[in-house]
Write a protein that holds these residues in place. Sequence first.
Motif, short mmCIF file in Angstrom:
data_model
loop_
_atom_site.label_atom_id
_atom_site.label_comp_id
_atom_site.label_asym_id
_atom_site.label_seq_id
_atom_site.Cartn_x
_atom_site.Cartn_y
_atom_site.Cartn_z
N SER A 29 43.35 14.84 42.76
CA SER A 29 44.02 16.13 42.97
C SER A 29 44.39 16.72 41.62
N VAL A 30 44.71 18.01 41.62
CA VAL A 30 45.17 18.67 40.40
C VAL A 30 46.56 19.24 40.63
N ASN A 31 47.33 19.24 39.56
CA ASN A 31 48.65 19.84 39.54
C ASN A 31 48.47 21.35 39.38
N ALA A 32 49.08 22.15 40.25
CA ALA A 32 48.84 23.59 40.24
C ALA A 32 50.11 24.37 40.53
N ARG A 33 50.02 25.67 40.26
CA ARG A 33 51.04 26.64 40.66
C ARG A 33 50.27 27.73 41.42
N ALA A 34 50.68 28.00 42.64
CA ALA A 34 49.97 28.97 43.48
C ALA A 34 50.93 30.01 44.02
N CYS A 35 50.44 31.23 44.13
CA CYS A 35 51.18 32.33 44.75
C CYS A 35 50.30 32.85 45.88
N LEU A 36 50.68 32.55 47.10
CA LEU A 36 49.89 32.92 48.26
C LEU A 36 50.43 34.21 48.86
N GLN A 37 49.53 35.20 48.98
CA GLN A 37 49.92 36.50 49.54
C GLN A 37 48.95 36.85 50.66
N GLY A 38 49.11 37.98 51.25
CA GLY A 38 48.27 38.38 52.37
C GLY A 38 46.91 38.93 51.99
N SER A 39 46.51 38.80 50.77
CA SER A 39 45.23 39.34 50.29
C SER A 39 44.08 38.38 50.59
N PRO A 40 42.88 38.92 50.87
CA PRO A 40 41.72 38.04 51.01
C PRO A 40 41.19 37.57 49.66
N VAL A 41 41.74 38.11 48.57
CA VAL A 41 41.27 37.77 47.22
C VAL A 41 42.17 36.70 46.60
N GLU A 70 50.94 40.92 41.00
CA GLU A 70 51.56 42.25 41.14
C GLU A 70 50.62 43.23 41.82
N ALA A 71 49.30 42.99 41.67
CA ALA A 71 48.30 43.84 42.33
C ALA A 71 48.07 43.40 43.78
N GLY A 72 48.75 42.33 44.22
CA GLY A 72 48.66 41.90 45.61
C GLY A 72 47.72 40.74 45.87
N CYS A 73 47.09 40.19 44.85
CA CYS A 73 46.17 39.07 45.02
C CYS A 73 46.92 37.75 45.09
N SER A 74 46.36 36.80 45.81
CA SER A 74 46.84 35.43 45.72
C SER A 74 46.33 34.86 44.40
N THR A 75 47.10 33.97 43.78
CA THR A 75 46.69 33.41 42.49
C THR A 75 46.93 31.91 42.46
N VAL A 76 46.18 31.24 41.62
CA VAL A 76 46.41 29.82 41.36
C VAL A 76 45.99 29.51 39.93
N ARG A 77 46.80 28.68 39.28
CA ARG A 77 46.47 28.14 37.96
C ARG A 77 46.73 26.65 38.05
N PHE A 78 45.92 25.87 37.34
CA PHE A 78 46.03 24.42 37.47
C PHE A 78 45.64 23.73 36.17
N ASP A 79 46.04 22.47 36.06
CA ASP A 79 45.63 21.62 34.94
C ASP A 79 44.37 20.88 35.33
N PHE A 80 43.34 20.98 34.48
CA PHE A 80 42.13 20.18 34.70
C PHE A 80 42.49 18.70 34.58
N VAL A 111 42.42 31.24 54.02
CA VAL A 111 43.43 32.01 53.29
C VAL A 111 42.75 33.08 52.45
N ALA A 112 41.61 32.74 51.85
CA ALA A 112 40.89 33.67 50.98
C ALA A 112 39.45 33.77 51.44
N SER A 113 38.86 34.95 51.26
CA SER A 113 37.44 35.11 51.53
C SER A 113 36.68 35.52 50.28
N GLN A 114 37.42 35.85 49.22
CA GLN A 114 36.81 36.24 47.95
C GLN A 114 37.54 35.50 46.83
N ILE A 115 36.77 34.96 45.89
CA ILE A 115 37.33 34.20 44.76
C ILE A 115 36.95 34.91 43.46
N LEU A 116 37.94 35.14 42.62
CA LEU A 116 37.71 35.68 41.28
C LEU A 116 38.20 34.64 40.29
#
Length: 118
Positions: A29-41, A70-80, A111-116
């Motif tokens: 597993s990876v250690n992460a910080r995630a912000c889950l919002q109602g966006s498909p992105v 702030e633009a409404g996207c869900s985000t995640v950042r993690f340590d490799f 939760v998401a249908s599009q990944i950036l």
Amino acid sequence: APAAGPLQVLKMRGAEEPVQIPINARGASVNARACLQGSPVLVIALHPWGPLGGSLEDPHVQQACRTFAEAGCSTVRFDFRSGLGTGSSSIEDVKGVADWFLQKQDPAQSVASQILIV
């Protein structure tokens, strides 16, 4: 039993939450910080190379997540998991994080249908 998905683990409060994201069937597993919002992105923000000091706490990665959130996207950042070798574990990490957010949640959709990736 399958690992708990994002809807079971995250509170969806529009703020970053710490989370361990399962990467593979071997229990990694990876250690992460995630912000889950109602966006498909979902924006996956990658940090610079770990051996040179890169981590999920990198200010550029944090700013990217703030801006996209702030633009409404869900985000995640993690340590490799590893900064050395051929890079195959880093690729597995990114794919594992994306897969975790793309998995079907019962009875809802993923939760998401599009990944950036940034």
